[in-house]
Design a protein around this motif. Structure first.
Motif, PDB file in Angstrom:
ATOM      1  N   ILE A 139       0.841  -1.206   0.000  1.00 53.86           N
ATOM      2  CA  ILE A 139       0.000   0.000   0.000  1.00 53.86           C
ATOM      3  C   ILE A 139       0.875   1.255   0.000  1.00 53.86           C
ATOM      4  CG2 ILE A 139      -1.524   1.362   1.498  1.00 53.86           C
ATOM      5  CD1 ILE A 139      -3.041  -1.219   2.061  1.00 53.86           C
ATOM      6  N   ALA A 140       1.934   1.244   0.782  1.00 55.90           N
ATOM      7  CA  ALA A 140       2.852   2.391   0.773  1.00 55.90           C
ATOM      8  C   ALA A 140       3.430   2.589  -0.632  1.00 55.90           C
ATOM      9  CB  ALA A 140       3.963   2.186   1.797  1.00 55.90           C
ATOM     10  N   GLY A 141       3.741   1.493  -1.312  1.00 56.18           N
ATOM     11  CA  GLY A 141       4.232   1.575  -2.682  1.00 56.18           C
ATOM     12  C   GLY A 141       3.213   2.170  -3.633  1.00 56.18           C
ATOM     13  N   ILE A 142       1.955   1.794  -3.463  1.00 52.13           N
ATOM     14  CA  ILE A 142       0.889   2.326  -4.323  1.00 52.13           C
ATOM     15  C   ILE A 142       0.754   3.833  -4.125  1.00 52.13           C
ATOM     16  CG2 ILE A 142      -1.611   2.340  -4.734  1.00 52.13           C
ATOM     17  CD1 ILE A 142      -1.537  -0.706  -4.040  1.00 52.13           C
ATOM     18  N   ILE A 143       0.779   4.272  -2.883  1.00 52.43           N
ATOM     19  CA  ILE A 143       0.677   5.708  -2.607  1.00 52.43           C
ATOM     20  C   ILE A 143       1.870   6.443  -3.213  1.00 52.43           C
ATOM     21  CG2 ILE A 143       0.685   7.468  -0.783  1.00 52.43           C
ATOM     22  CD1 ILE A 143      -0.855   5.392   0.943  1.00 52.43           C
ATOM     23  N   LEU A 144       3.055   5.894  -3.052  1.00 49.46           N
ATOM     24  CA  LEU A 144       4.250   6.514  -3.631  1.00 49.46           C
ATOM     25  C   LEU A 144       4.123   6.609  -5.154  1.00 49.46           C
ATOM     26  CD1 LEU A 144       7.119   7.632  -3.224  1.00 49.46           C
ATOM     27  CD2 LEU A 144       7.945   5.288  -3.449  1.00 49.46           C
ATOM     28  N   LEU A 145       3.648   5.557  -5.790  1.00 50.51           N
ATOM     29  CA  LEU A 145       3.461   5.593  -7.239  1.00 50.51           C
ATOM     30  C   LEU A 145       2.381   6.597  -7.636  1.00 50.51           C
ATOM     31  CD1 LEU A 145       3.798   1.803  -8.035  1.00 50.51           C
ATOM     32  CD2 LEU A 145       5.376   3.629  -8.694  1.00 50.51           C
ATOM     33  N   GLY A 146       1.345   6.716  -6.811  1.00 50.18           N
ATOM     34  CA  GLY A 146       0.317   7.728  -7.073  1.00 50.18           C
ATOM     35  C   GLY A 146       0.892   9.132  -7.039  1.00 50.18           C
TER      36      GLY A 146
END
Length: 170
Positions: A139-146
């Motif tokens: 989830i942290a990765g998804i936010i970073l990619l967002g």
């Protein structure tokens, strides 16, 4: 840090970023005149909306693993769908990979892993972490990619053909 505390913080952060993204998108109404930019803006919103949804719903019944597992799997499918749609649109529109397209290509396996660990939490055993901890990292990765996708969308100049199309439709 307790995993539940992490998800509480991430849900607030994600929905705050989503609200800020809506403000940015509202100030760039020209994006919505060009289909690929409209889709890209939506996928950026998904990168904030889905982690927020997963995080807040994982707190509903933490003692019942089926709740977070179903929510994460469904949100993972939504993320995969969004990334595939924008990847196809980027390829069709530009015929080449843009920096934002690379971000989407990185997001695809992350969403797939969200689904895998939700449906088969025992797969997290090789990491030494609990399934919800692995999901937290994803989830942290998804936010970073967002955040990266938002940066690319707001700072990358539109190709000449796109600028021309937006001005003729306005």
């Amino acid at each position: 840090m307790d995993v539940s505390a992490f998800y509480g913080i991430v849900s607030g952060l994600s929905f705050t970023l989503l609200g800020l993204w809506f403000v940015v998108a509202d100030r760039h109404k020209d994006w919505f005149l060009v289909p690929v930019r409209r889709r890209m803006a939506y996928v950026v919103a998904l990168h904030f909306m889905l982690p927020g949804t997963m995080s807040v719903l994982s707190l509903v019944a933490p003692e019942i693993p089926a709740v977070w597992r179903i929510v994460f799997a469904l949100c993972g499918v939504a993320g995969v769908t969004g990334v595939v749609l924008i990847a196809q649109a980027l390829r069709d529109e530009y015929g080449r990979i843009r920096l934002a397209g690379i971000t989407m290509a990185v997001a695809l396996p992350i969403y797939i892993f969200v689904i895998v660990f939700a449906l088969a939490p025992q797969a997290s055993g090789f990491t030494g972490l609990q399934p919800r901890q692995v999901e937290a990292i994803l989830i942290a990765g998804i936010i970073l990619l967002g955040l990266h996708a938002a940066w690319f969308l707001t700072t990358e100049p539109a190709p000449a053909a796109e600028r021309k199309e937006a001005t003729t439709e306005a």
